[in-house]
Design a protein around this motif. Structure first.
Motif, PDB file in Angstrom:
ATOM      1  N   VAL A  32       0.874  -1.163   0.000  1.00 19.22           N
ATOM      2  CA  VAL A  32       0.000   0.000   0.000  1.00 19.22           C
ATOM      3  C   VAL A  32       0.916   1.219   0.000  1.00 19.22           C
ATOM      4  CG1 VAL A  32      -1.758   1.297   1.247  1.00 19.22           C
ATOM      5  CG2 VAL A  32      -1.792  -1.210   1.275  1.00 19.22           C
ATOM      6  N   LEU A  33       0.829   2.015  -1.061  1.00 18.82           N
ATOM      7  CA  LEU A  33       1.649   3.215  -1.194  1.00 18.82           C
ATOM      8  C   LEU A  33       0.760   4.430  -1.303  1.00 18.82           C
ATOM      9  CD1 LEU A  33       4.219   2.053  -3.892  1.00 18.82           C
ATOM     10  CD2 LEU A  33       4.606   2.274  -1.452  1.00 18.82           C
ATOM     11  N   SER A  34       1.220   5.502  -0.750  1.00 17.98           N
ATOM     12  CA  SER A  34       0.458   6.742  -0.899  1.00 17.98           C
ATOM     13  C   SER A  34       0.702   7.304  -2.301  1.00 17.98           C
ATOM     14  CB  SER A  34       0.890   7.770   0.147  1.00 17.98           C
ATOM     15  OG  SER A  34       2.205   8.215  -0.122  1.00 17.98           O
ATOM     16  N   GLU A  35      -0.209   8.090  -2.781  1.00 18.66           N
ATOM     17  CA  GLU A  35      -0.055   8.713  -4.096  1.00 18.66           C
ATOM     18  C   GLU A  35       1.182   9.605  -4.115  1.00 18.66           C
ATOM     19  OE1 GLU A  35      -2.471  11.446  -7.318  1.00 18.66           O
ATOM     20  OE2 GLU A  35      -3.524  10.707  -5.565  1.00 18.66           O
ATOM     21  N   THR A  36       1.482  10.220  -2.985  1.00 17.38           N
ATOM     22  CA  THR A  36       2.660  11.081  -2.903  1.00 17.38           C
ATOM     23  C   THR A  36       3.930  10.292  -3.192  1.00 17.38           C
ATOM     24  OG1 THR A  36       1.550  12.450  -1.260  1.00 17.38           O
ATOM     25  CG2 THR A  36       3.936  12.644  -1.393  1.00 17.38           C
ATOM     26  N   ALA A  37       4.020   9.092  -2.657  1.00 15.39           N
ATOM     27  CA  ALA A  37       5.199   8.254  -2.895  1.00 15.39           C
ATOM     28  C   ALA A  37       5.326   7.898  -4.374  1.00 15.39           C
ATOM     29  CB  ALA A  37       5.119   6.986  -2.062  1.00 15.39           C
ATOM     30  N   ARG A  39       4.232   9.726  -6.904  1.00 15.97           N
ATOM     31  CA  ARG A  39       4.471  10.917  -7.722  1.00 15.97           C
ATOM     32  C   ARG A  39       5.788  11.635  -7.408  1.00 15.97           C
ATOM     33  NH1 ARG A  39       0.276  12.440 -10.839  1.00 15.97           N
ATOM     34  NH2 ARG A  39      -1.717  11.463 -10.421  1.00 15.97           N
ATOM     35  N   GLN A  40       6.445  11.281  -6.298  1.00 11.82           N
ATOM     36  CA  GLN A  40       7.692  11.951  -5.927  1.00 11.82           C
ATOM     37  C   GLN A  40       8.775  11.612  -6.943  1.00 11.82           C
ATOM     38  OE1 GLN A  40       9.138  10.952  -2.065  1.00 11.82           O
ATOM     39  NE2 GLN A  40      10.779  12.458  -2.137  1.00 11.82           N
TER      40      GLN A  40
END
Length: 54
Positions: A32-37, A39-40
């Motif tokens: 489970v990854l955040s969208e921020t991770a 898109r970084q």
């Protein structure tokens, strides 16, 4: 690093890679990854494109 150490590291890396591609039971992971991770940006465009194709 000696040639012997270098060869041992290559063998170890190849063994780990074999776990990911073995058949009939390849290793699998669920994350489970955040969208921020996702898109970084790390590195330039070429680096990111290479990561996406991998």
């Amino acid at each position: 690093m000696s040639e012997e150490d270098s060869e041992a590291r290559v063998r170890l890396r190849a063994d780990r890679q074999a776990l990911l591609t073995r058949m009939p039971d390849p290793l699998s992971m669920r994350l489970v990854l955040s969208e921020t991770a996702l898109r970084q940006q790390i590195g330039g465009y070429d680096v990111m494109a290479g990561q996406m194709t991998r």
